[in-house]
Each structure stands twice: as C-alpha cells, then as structure tokens.
Design an enzyme around this catalytic site. Sequence first.
Site, PDB file in Angstrom:
ATOM      1  N   HIS A 198      43.050  24.602  37.407  1.00 17.84           N
ATOM      2  CA  HIS A 198      43.667  26.048  37.638  1.00 17.84           C
ATOM      3  C   HIS A 198      44.215  26.251  36.605  1.00 17.84           C
ATOM      4  CE1 HIS A 198      43.986  26.896  42.108  1.00 17.84           C
ATOM      5  NE2 HIS A 198      42.854  26.119  41.968  1.00 17.84           N
TER       6      HIS A 198
ATOM      7  N   GLU B  66      38.643  32.104  41.636  1.00 12.29           N
ATOM      8  CA  GLU B  66      39.767  32.944  42.277  1.00 12.29           C
ATOM      9  C   GLU B  66      40.473  33.947  41.035  1.00 12.29           C
ATOM     10  OE1 GLU B  66      40.453  29.707  42.170  1.00 12.29           O
ATOM     11  OE2 GLU B  66      39.130  28.882  43.902  1.00 12.29           O
TER      12      GLU B  66
END
Length: 317
Positions: A38, A106
């Site tokens: 991430h 995402e």
Amino acid sequence: MPEYGYFLSCEEFAPADLIEQARMAEQAGFQSLWISDHYHPWNDAQGQSPFVWSVIGALSEAVSLPLETAVTCPTVRMHPAVVAQAAATSAVMTGGRFRLGVGSGEALNEHILGDPWPPTHVRLEMLEEAIHVMRRLFTGEEVSHHGTHYTVENARLYTVPDEPVPIDISGFGPKATALASRVGDGYITMMPEEPMVEQFREGGGRTKPVSGGTKVCYGTDRDEAVRTVHRLWSNQLLPGEMGQILPTPSHFEQLQPLVTEEMVRENTVCGDDADEHVTALKAFADAGFDRIYVNQIGPDQRGFFDFYRTKVLPQLP
C-alpha cells in the site's frame, strides 16, 4: 493438504514490527508469508504504510519462509517494468521463494500521482498488459513494447532468478477470476467462496494454486477484541466497490459509522475460542484453497502467535 501462512499488514505496522512478526510466524509453525503493498493505510488509526520492497529485502535475511505480495498493483502508481525489476530482485534475494501477487488496485493507493482512476474493465485490461510486459522482462532478454497502455524501450533486467517469478492474480468477481484462470500462475481471493474457486479451476487453473486470507483478532476479552477490529479495520466490512474507488483514508473514516460493532462481532473471529479460529480457516480448506493466510489485528502479536502455535495450528489439516 492446505498450507497455512501469516499475513503481514503494512497498513498497521512499522517495518521493524513486520520483521519481528515474520520471525514469530516462522517459530510458531506458519509455512509462508503474505505482505500487503500500500501507499496509504485504509484509515489514520492503522497509521503505517512502509515501502513494501524495502521490507521484503529485510525479510529475505530475517526468515526462510516463502513470501508473496498480496497484492501489488503494477499498473498506475508503478510502471510494470519497475515492478518487474523489484520482483526479480526479491526472487533472487529469497532464493526463488518469492511470488508476485497482483491485482487491479484501489484508488486509495494508485491515484496519488494525479492519474485518472479507470473503470474496472480498463483496469483489468491494463493488468493483463502489465503481466505480459513483466513476464517478458523476467526472461532477462531485452524488451521493447508499444502497447495500448504501456511503452517499454530497450529494457533488460540483468538480475533475474533462475526461474521466472510466478504471478498470481487477485480476483473478487467473475471478470477478474476469469483473467486469473486465463493468464495467472495462481489465484488470490479473500473469501472462502467455492464458486469462485470452481470458476478459476474450470477456466484453466486446474493445477494452479488458490490462495486466500482472513483477519482475526485474538484476545482474552472478546468485547475488547471486537472494539479493536472496529477501530482499526471496519473498512473491510464496507459494501460494494467503495474499497476500490474512495481516494483517501479520510473518506474511509467518514464511512466508519456504517459499520457497527455488532457487524464486526458477526463477521470477524474475535477472542480466544480456538474452535472459532479453526472453523474460519477450515472454511477456506473446504472451499478448495491450497494456501490460507491469517492476519492478527491489533497489538497482541505475541499472544496471537503463542495461541496459534499451541491451540490452532495443531488442529488444522
């Protein structure tokens, strides 16, 4: 017989903590590691997000377990040629024990450079082209590529493993699962849904590994464990596509009231009932998963690993 691994959460823990958790996982009897990739955590309460490739370098020296990203998005924030170099180096450093897990990503992580966030079908098209580029680079040969989404000119990886890095594809719906079965070396999903496994197998993944993961919160006080999950990981219970399209941690925090503690209690294994933990992991085994990863939410990592070493892992097939 399934293999049970530990899922390292870069969103919740600093690099040194992740390294220590990996050591404890190996000592407890876990057989492999996943690690998230991430740029941002899902919310500020989680509070971390180290660069995964630096952590992997340290893990290669700290433990001997196989390791996989779960998952990297090689399409927007990082060009597939750069991801290929990072993955190849990771495979060399781990002696061939590295797999590259990839997904369509995402907006939370991928929009940071100001690029537009494409719709799902375009993201999957980009992912397939990125995989094609990375596989060519893993050969160690010079690559030039002029595709729909990516350009590579005279690129060659000089540091490559003896065998190409396996690429597993994450999928949570029929289209992504179809892509995984068609071009992936394995399949990753986060729910023990047998129909998705069957679709992958029937679409071309008959002999390829299926991996899944789940989050739990071990603790002697179940109510406190529920509160810990609600504070740190309520985002995992948000419905629909919000996980893919919301751009910042603050947006996820704004939606936290949609997730109640009762929803957490009903959908997340919390507490120290060994049978509940075993049942949650066996659900993946019963659905046909080959590799099953578990992550402990919250600070009681030592308690979790002791609990799994003595009470949970010995009961698993």
